[in-house]
Structures are given as structure tokens and as C-alpha cells.
Enzyme design. Structure first.
Site, PDB file in Angstrom:
ATOM      1  CG  ASN A  13      -2.197  -0.821   0.927  1.00 14.32           C
ATOM      2  OD1 ASN A  13      -3.017  -0.434   0.105  1.00 14.32           O
ATOM      3  ND2 ASN A  13      -2.319  -1.967   1.592  1.00 14.32           N
ATOM      4  NE  ARG A  64      -0.130  -2.518  23.778  1.00 12.91           N
ATOM      5  CZ  ARG A  64      -0.207  -3.130  22.604  1.00 12.91           C
ATOM      6  NH1 ARG A  64      -0.359  -2.424  21.507  1.00 12.91           N
ATOM      7  NH2 ARG A  64      -0.139  -4.437  22.524  1.00 12.91           N
ATOM      8  CG  ASN A 106      -5.825   1.254   9.315  1.00 12.53           C
ATOM      9  OD1 ASN A 106      -4.739   0.901   8.834  1.00 12.53           O
ATOM     10  ND2 ASN A 106      -6.682   0.387   9.836  1.00 12.53           N
ATOM     11  CG  HIS A 108      -9.609  -3.293   8.506  1.00 11.36           C
ATOM     12  ND1 HIS A 108      -8.713  -3.887   9.367  1.00 11.36           N
ATOM     13  CD2 HIS A 108     -10.709  -4.094   8.500  1.00 11.36           C
ATOM     14  CE1 HIS A 108      -9.246  -4.982   9.864  1.00 11.36           C
ATOM     15  NE2 HIS A 108     -10.461  -5.135   9.353  1.00 11.36           N
ATOM     16  CB  SER A 135     -12.987   0.048   5.294  1.00 14.48           C
ATOM     17  OG  SER A 135     -13.917  -0.993   5.157  1.00 14.48           O
ATOM     18  CG  ASP A 144      -9.323  -2.538  12.534  1.00 20.83           C
ATOM     19  OD1 ASP A 144      -8.410  -1.802  12.117  1.00 20.83           O
ATOM     20  OD2 ASP A 144      -9.153  -3.738  12.806  1.00 20.83           O
TER      21      ASP A 144
END
Ligand code: GRF
Length: 223
Positions: A13, A64, A106, A108, A135, A144
């Protein structure tokens, strides 16, 4: 206007976005590619094409949010107009997505809100879906789950495997992503109050690839 792309793997992508910039279809350029995987094949393409690359290996962070903070600092040092997740396989925390809200997109591989998370092609096959696809959405803290911008559907054939379906969906991804990104770069699509705004109105249904083709062709020919 510049774009930072985050990848974890082959980066097809990212390549499609870069090629759209090269063709002049996307009125921007990729100034930075960041991977959380040191061996991501997409890094090689970026380097060969003179794009700055960085690696932030998530394994080196026990917390994280430390990874997210480091990533955000690295991104903001380059002041990108937009940040595109392209096969980036790390979940990002709420502070990170909040800091970049409206500038973080993003792609997906499913027709969201159906099949969030991983193994979307397997999920579509086992649910016996007749349609599957991809999407593009603004990224929020929900996995998402951010406001949808555009979707492209492909029919599921009776002899499809997860691989054949993934391939067909991927070719749609490569066109859908740059066209949706162009609309955001032009300011025709915006994040507003947690929703997608299209030319001043709340977008109720995500745009289709056909609609995007018409709208991006028109706007590009006006340049
Ligand atoms: C794509 O299907 C993308 O939608 C998903 O992971 C895959 C990565 O492909 N998130 P690539 O790295 O862009 O080739």
C-alpha cells in the site's frame, strides 16, 4: 504537503501511495516511512526510492505508551500533513490517536464495521459472506473503529481461498487508499467531532470507489 507512512511488512500500500505521488495523482509526497519491524521489506523499496526511513522496534519498549510516545515524537519532527497506516500491525493507544486525530488514516481489509482485527479474509469465508472488500477510515482509539471514509467491495466466489480473496481485495486497496487520501489532502473530507465530514456535511455512507473515482478525477483536472 507531506505524508508519513507507517508499515510493518511488505508495504504494497505504501508503494501504491508512492506511485500515485509520482504520477501526480496524489498532490503530496511521502517524506518518511517508519516501520516497527527492522526487516520489513517495504523499507528497502523506500530507501531505493530516496525516502527517509526509520525503525522503532516495539520489542525494545516494555510499556506500550513509551513506544507510542517515541513514535509520535519521530512523526512530529517531520511535520507531516497526514500519517497513513499501511499494514502497520501495532495497536496504538488513545493518547497517540488523539494527538493525530483527523491526520491519521488506516486501510483495513474488510467492509468495516464487519470483521475488525486480524484474519479478515478467513472470517469473511467462514461467515459465508457474499461480499468482502476494504475500508479507509480515520483512526480513533477503537481498533478499526474510527469514522469511515470509503469502502470498496468485491464479490466472494464459491472457489475462493483466503489467499485468492486477499489478492483481489489488495488490488482494490491500492486504488482506494490514494483516492481517499487525496480527498483528505484537499480538505474535502475532514474529521469533525468524531465523524467524517464531506464538503460540510456529515458523511452518512462511506464513499464507494466509483464515487471516489468521479470526485478525484474532477478535482485533479481542476488543478
Ligand atoms: C493489507 O491488506 C492491509 O490492508 C492490511 O495488511 C495488509 C498489508 O499489506 N492492514 P501491505 O503491507 O500494504 O502490502
Amino acid at each position: 504537503m507531506t505524508i508519513t507512512v507507517l508499515i510493518s511488512g511488505r508495504g504494497s500500500n505504501m508503494v501504491a501511495i508512492h506511485q500515485a505521488c509520482q504520477r501526480g495523482d496524489l498532490s503530496s509526497n511521502i517524506s518518511h516511512v517508519i516501520s516497527n519491524e527492522p526487516d520489513a521489506p517495504g523499507l528497502v523499496y523506500a530507501q531505493e526510492n530516496g525516502i527517509e526511513t526509520s525503525v522503532i522496534d516495539h520489542r525494545q519498549y516494555s510499556e506500550r505508551h513509551d513506544f507510542d510516545d517515541q513514535l509520535l515524537t519521530l512523526i512530529e519532527n517531520n511535520h507531516p500533513t497526514l500519517v497513513l497506516l499501511a499494514g502497520f500491525m501495532r495497536r496504538l493507544g488513545a493518547d497517540f490517536t488523539h494527538a493525530l486525530r483527523g491526520r491519521l488514516l488506516n486501510i483495513h481489509p474488510s467492509l468495516l464495521p464487519r470483521h475488525r482485527g486480524l484474519k479478515t479474509h478467513e472470517k469473511a469465508l467462514s461467515a459465508q459472506d457474499r461480499w468482502h472488500g476494504c475500508s479507509v477510515h480515520f483512526v480513533s482509539a477503537e481498533l478499526d473503529g474510527g469514522p469511515l471514509i470509503a469502502r470498496s467491495a468485491v464479490p466472494v466466489e464459491s472457489d475462493d481461498t483466503a489467499d485468492s480473496l486477499a489478492q483481489r481485495v489488495l488490488s482494490k486497496e491500492h486504488e482506494l487508499y490514494w483516492r481517499a487520501t487525496q480527498m483528505v489532502l484537499e480538505g474535502r473530507i475532514k474529521w469533525r467531532d468524531g465523524h467524517t465530514d464531506y464538503c460540510g456535511n456529515r458523511l452518512v455512507y462511506p464513499l464507494t470507489l466509483r464515487q471516489l473515482r468521479r470526485r478525484t478525477q474532477r478535482s485533479l483536472s481542476n488543478h
